[in-house]
Design a protein around this motif. Structure first.
Motif, short mmCIF file in Angstrom:
data_model
loop_
_atom_site.label_atom_id
_atom_site.label_comp_id
_atom_site.label_asym_id
_atom_site.label_seq_id
_atom_site.Cartn_x
_atom_site.Cartn_y
_atom_site.Cartn_z
N ASP A 268 0.82 -1.20 0.00
CA ASP A 268 0.00 0.00 0.00
C ASP A 268 0.86 1.26 0.00
N ILE A 269 1.94 1.24 0.78
CA ILE A 269 2.83 2.41 0.82
C ILE A 269 3.48 2.62 -0.54
N LEU A 270 3.96 1.53 -1.15
CA LEU A 270 4.63 1.64 -2.44
C LEU A 270 3.67 2.14 -3.51
N LEU A 271 2.44 1.63 -3.49
CA LEU A 271 1.45 2.09 -4.46
C LEU A 271 1.13 3.57 -4.27
N GLU A 272 0.95 3.97 -3.03
CA GLU A 272 0.64 5.37 -2.75
C GLU A 272 1.77 6.29 -3.16
N GLU A 273 3.01 5.91 -2.83
CA GLU A 273 4.15 6.74 -3.19
C GLU A 273 4.36 6.81 -4.70
N LEU A 274 4.15 5.69 -5.36
CA LEU A 274 4.29 5.67 -6.82
C LEU A 274 3.28 6.60 -7.47
N GLN A 275 2.06 6.57 -6.98
CA GLN A 275 1.03 7.46 -7.52
C GLN A 275 1.34 8.92 -7.20
N ARG A 276 1.82 9.17 -5.99
CA ARG A 276 2.13 10.55 -5.59
C ARG A 276 3.25 11.13 -6.43
N ILE A 281 5.16 14.85 -10.85
CA ILE A 281 5.95 15.21 -12.03
C ILE A 281 5.13 15.13 -13.31
N ASP A 282 3.82 14.94 -13.15
CA ASP A 282 2.88 14.94 -14.28
C ASP A 282 3.22 13.85 -15.29
N GLN A 283 3.53 12.67 -14.78
CA GLN A 283 3.80 11.51 -15.63
C GLN A 283 3.04 10.32 -15.04
N LEU A 284 1.72 10.32 -15.23
CA LEU A 284 0.89 9.30 -14.59
C LEU A 284 1.18 7.91 -15.16
N ILE A 285 1.11 6.93 -14.28
CA ILE A 285 1.36 5.54 -14.64
C ILE A 285 0.03 4.81 -14.71
N ASP A 286 -0.16 4.03 -15.74
CA ASP A 286 -1.41 3.28 -15.90
C ASP A 286 -1.36 2.02 -15.04
N LEU A 287 -2.04 2.09 -13.90
CA LEU A 287 -2.10 0.95 -12.99
C LEU A 287 -3.52 0.40 -12.88
N THR A 288 -4.33 0.67 -13.90
CA THR A 288 -5.73 0.24 -13.86
C THR A 288 -5.85 -1.26 -13.67
N ASP A 289 -5.12 -2.01 -14.46
CA ASP A 289 -5.22 -3.47 -14.40
C ASP A 289 -4.73 -3.99 -13.07
N PHE A 290 -3.62 -3.41 -12.56
CA PHE A 290 -3.08 -3.87 -11.28
C PHE A 290 -4.06 -3.60 -10.15
N ILE A 291 -4.61 -2.38 -10.09
CA ILE A 291 -5.54 -2.02 -9.01
C ILE A 291 -6.79 -2.88 -9.05
N SER A 292 -7.24 -3.23 -10.25
CA SER A 292 -8.45 -4.05 -10.37
C SER A 292 -8.23 -5.47 -9.87
N LYS A 293 -6.99 -5.94 -9.86
CA LYS A 293 -6.71 -7.31 -9.46
C LYS A 293 -6.03 -7.45 -8.11
N MET A 294 -5.67 -6.33 -7.50
CA MET A 294 -4.84 -6.45 -6.30
C MET A 294 -5.64 -6.89 -5.08
N ASP A 295 -6.99 -6.95 -5.18
CA ASP A 295 -7.80 -7.43 -4.07
C ASP A 295 -8.20 -8.89 -4.24
N ASP A 296 -7.38 -9.64 -4.96
CA ASP A 296 -7.68 -11.06 -5.14
C ASP A 296 -7.42 -11.88 -3.89
N ILE A 297 -6.84 -11.23 -2.87
CA ILE A 297 -6.61 -11.93 -1.61
C ILE A 297 -7.93 -12.00 -0.86
N LYS A 298 -8.51 -13.18 -0.70
CA LYS A 298 -9.81 -13.34 -0.07
C LYS A 298 -9.66 -14.17 1.21
N PHE A 299 -10.22 -13.64 2.28
CA PHE A 299 -10.25 -14.36 3.55
C PHE A 299 -11.72 -14.54 3.97
#
Length: 807
Positions: A268-276, A281-299
């Motif tokens: 979560d920290i790495l994702l937040e810092e990467l987005q920040r 620097i106005d160079q957005l990274i396309d993480l749509t696919d990653f964010i859509s799948k990162m909640d595959d951890i189910k308990f």
């Protein structure tokens, strides 16, 4: 022993520390296969450039980096894992020799040697080195900090080849260490400037990037409960199953859950810092696919909980992300280790694999992103670092506000008016207390409170300051406010600094004549010429203030500075002569810089600042009173007085120092000492200092900062602060009246003509005197007076805590 690596951009050197357990005495049938998981801290250091500010020796230099746990002082545990050379240096250049190297004996990384030939020289290094720190020594998240050690290696300029490398390996010229607290090891991206020390004034532009990653997973027998996190690969078997010996696996199970939480927090920290950073620097990274799948951890639902912070195991964030993606997936949280004990091990095993892969994916994305935008990322991190300085350094700074008195400090000419003044003063001041002693006690109480602090945050800590916080100078900062203009919204020192955004001084009405006199070709959108003049004190050297100059250069590399030499070896004469020499020197320097800028038609404004030490401040004020300086008074910006006797020695309580002054006047015939002690004329109203205080020498500055020290026995405390003197307040004689008149004249100059158009700070610097020992310098108060020249910490605090006053 050494592994020499080529200059291929992107070349990686991997060093894995995982070990497979083997035991020839264990029968194979008795070995239960389990999955061993090791986590690893990857600490990446990006070294952008080496900037020489003030190295005294030419020669070959090299940076050496090692890491260790704070609780293990002598062993380097960080293993160099990969090196990425972003830019290939010119191998044929005489200024670069050899290549970077990794030493397996002490697990160190060393940059290529480079030759330093002159001041303010830049050497581009542009290299990323990553260290791996195994966490096997800890049963859970690390409780010890990591110490990053930078060493400046030196070799004479005449050496070459193997002799050069041997000399560099054996000669460490300076060391600068940083502490990474345990909280920061989950993830951090921070600017990390390396300055070394006062005798090796350089700036290494560097940044630190940290993440927790998953190490190798491998089969191994279960031997001890204290082994690192172990999970048996048995489908649908619970952690509290019958196969466990009572109490043996509970510890390992708890470590597994802590590992899951740590990887979740790191992701979560790495994702937040990467987005920040990408947004900054106005160079957005396309993480749509990653964010859509990162909640595959189910308990199971028993393992879910409401809102929790990332450090408590937050899997994902609801709402709109920083990069604009919408998150509608329900969030899942880890509640506690106890609630997860019933989960199948295969579920936790799969979660560990998945989380580890996600963190590794994001980390690789960041490394690629950093490589493409390294300069802009470094600038972004530096801006964030600069904004945080005042908050971090507030540990050693105490702020307050006082009102500037005016009416009750009138210099009365008759007894009735004088007694009225005395009555008013005595009703406000506690005259039974010595102000210097009171200030010293206040600082000492604050120093004792610092010694009891437990500093635990996520910021990188400079060991020059945090190594022993109680040894760092304490600053008592007073913002002096004009009483009639007191407002109700003064929560910040610099809330009302309208002057910062006001039009340039050269655009003021009536400035055209001054422009013609100085021959300036003004351009509305041109460059702002910032000049800082440094003036030494009695029997001083022009480089006395070089530490303050170096800190100002670190803060603003674009300044032009003049280290005044016109009065070197001439400080025993008349102040008027010294002031005239300084004025001529300053005018010549300003004209030279103005002509250079005007030839390009780019000069739009001038900011002329002064820094003086001791009687250098008297020389500055005398120079400003010279008629030849009048066309340049409109350019005055910031004035920093370091222990300057602005009110002379009319009242001085240091008997030993007074005896020294008497000897200088008696046997040396030192004219400036007579002027300082008001013995240059029988009539005190004809003395140099009385007339100097009548001159309007301070009113043209936008900002005035008076640095004093209650430990300084060379300059009276009240004189350095331009403040009320206890002895003068009780003195009903003409001497007391003259002092009050001089003080009133100086305060009238400092008092702004309109609200909030001048910042006036009084800063008491209280040094740690425990290291001075008992000697004559300490006894007579010289040690603190000279400490202003031998320490730069106070200058660093002032510059970065009040940046608006120096830009």
């Amino acid at each position: 022993m050494f592994r020499r690596l080529g200059w291929l951009v992107g070349l990686n050197y991997r060093s894995w520390s995982g070990k497979r357990l083997t035991d020839a005495n264990v029968h194979p049938a008795k070995i239960k296969p389990v999955a061993m998981f090791d986590t690893v801290q990857e600490i990446a250091i990006y070294i952008h450039r080496f900037h020489n500010l003030d190295l005294f020796q030419q020669g070959w230099y090299q940076l050496k980096i090692t890491m260790r746990w704070e609780d293990n002082e002598y062993t380097s545990v960080g293993t160099p894992a990969r090196v990425v050379q972003y830019e290939v240096p010119d191998i044929g250049s005489d200024d670069v020799h050899g290549v970077w190297r990794i030493d397996d004996t002490d697990n160190s990384f060393s940059t290529q040697p480079f030759r330093i030939k002159y001041a303010r020289q830049d050497v581009s290094l542009s290299v990323m080195i990553s260290f791996n720190l195994s966490l096997g020594k800890y049963e859970g998240p690390p409780t010890s900090a990591v110490i990053v050690k930078f060493e400046l290696m030196y070799a004479p300029i005449s050496l070459t080849g193997s002799d050069l490398q041997a000399s560099l390996s054996s000669c460490s010229a300076a060391v600068h260490e940083f502490r990474i607290p345990p909280k920061a090891l989950s993830g951090l991206h921070s600017y990390c400037p390396v300055h070394f020390d006062a005798f090796h004034a350089v700036l290494v532009d560097a940044s630190l990037h940290i993440s927790l990653l998953k190490g190798d997973a491998y089969a191994a027998p279960t031997k001890r409960p204290s082994d690192s996190c172990t999970v048996e690969v048995v489908a649908n078997e619970s952690f509290d199953g019958a196969h466990q010996a009572p109490g043996q696996m509970a510890s390992a199970d708890a470590k597994c859950f802590m590992l899951v939480k740590s990887l979740l927090a790191a992701r979560d920290i790495l994702l937040e810092e990467l987005q920040r950073l990408s947004k900054a620097i106005d160079q957005l990274i396309d993480l749509t696919d990653f964010i859509s799948k990162m909640d595959d951890i189910k308990f199971p639902n028993s393992a879910q909980q409401g809102n929790a912070s990332p450090s408590d195991g937050k899997v994902s964030a609801q709402g709109k992300q920083q990069n604009g993606f919408e998150k509608t997936t329900s969030t899942l949280h880890l509640q506690s280790s106890e609630s997860l004990l019933s989960l199948p091990r295969s579920v936790v095993l799969n979660s560990l694999h998945l989380l580890g892969d996600q963190v590794s994916y994001l980390w690789n994305i960041f490394l690629q992103f950093h490589r493409s935008h390294r300069t802009r990322i470094l600038e972004c991190l530096r801006e964030a670092w600069a904004k945080d300085r005042r908050a971090e350094w507030s540990i050693w700074m105490v702020y307050s506000k006082v009102e500037m008195p005016h009416h009750f400090l009138n210099s009365g000419t008759d007894d009735s008016s004088h007694h009225g003044v005395h009555k008013r003063v005595s009703s406000i001041l506690k005259l039974t207390d010595d102000p210097a002693h009171t200030a010293a006690l206040r600082a000492e109480r604050h120093r004792r409170s610092i010694a009891q602090m437990k500093i635990n945050n996520r910021s990188i800590q400079d060991m020059h300051l945090f190594g022993d916080p109680s040894r760092t100078p304490v600053l008592i900062v007073e913002r002096v406010m004009n009483a009639p203009r007191r407002t109700t919204s003064e929560n910040s020192y610099l809330r009302h600094l309208d002057v910062i955004n006001s039009p340039g001084l050269l655009d003021a009405p009536g400035s055209e004549a001054g422009d013609n006199q100085t021959g300036m070709n003004k351009q509305p959108n041109g460059r702002v010429l910032k000049i800082v003049v440094f003036v030494h004190g009695f029997q001083g050297h022009h480089l006395d203030l070089r530490l303050v100059r170096n800190q100002w250069l670190l803060f603003d590399p674009k300044i032009e500075f003049l280290m005044s030499e016109s009065n070197e070896d001439k400080t025993s004469g008349d102040f008027r002569e010294m002031g005239l020499r300084l004025a001529q020197e300053v005018i010549a320097f300003v004209k030279k810089k103005m002509d250079k800028a005007s030839r390009h038609g780019l000069l739009g404004d001038i900011k002329l600042s002064f820094v003086g030490h001791s009687i250098g401040n008297v020389i500055i004020r005398t120079a400003l009173a010279e008629s030849i300086m009048e066309p340049y008074l409109r350019y005055l910006y910031t004035y920093v007085s370091i222990s300057g006797p602005h009110l002379g020695y009319l009242y001085s309580s240091n008997s030993l120092f007074n005896s020294g002054l008497w000897l200088l006047k008696k046997f040396k015939g030192t004219r400036c000492i007579h002027q300082l002690t008001f013995t240059d004329d029988p009539d005190i109203q004809n003395t140099f200092f009385y007339k100097l205080c009548k001159q309007k020498t301070l009113q043209h500055f936008k900002h005035i900062i008076l640095l004093s020290s209650p430990q300084d026995g060379y300059v009276p405390y009240h004189s350095a602060r331009i403040d009320m003197c206890q002895a003068a307040s009780w003195d009903h004689s003409k001497k007391g009246k003259i002092f009050l008149e001089m003080l009133n004249d100086c305060l009238d100059q400092i008092r702004p003509a309109s609200p909030d158009h001048r910042v006036f700070l009084r800063c008491d610097v209280n040094f740690d005197t425990s290291s001075y020992g008992k000697n004559l310098n300490t006894f007579i108060g010289r040690a603190a007076h000279i400490e202003f020249l031998e320490s730069d910490v106070f200058a660093r605090f002032i510059l970065w805590s009040f940046p608006e006053l120096f830009r």
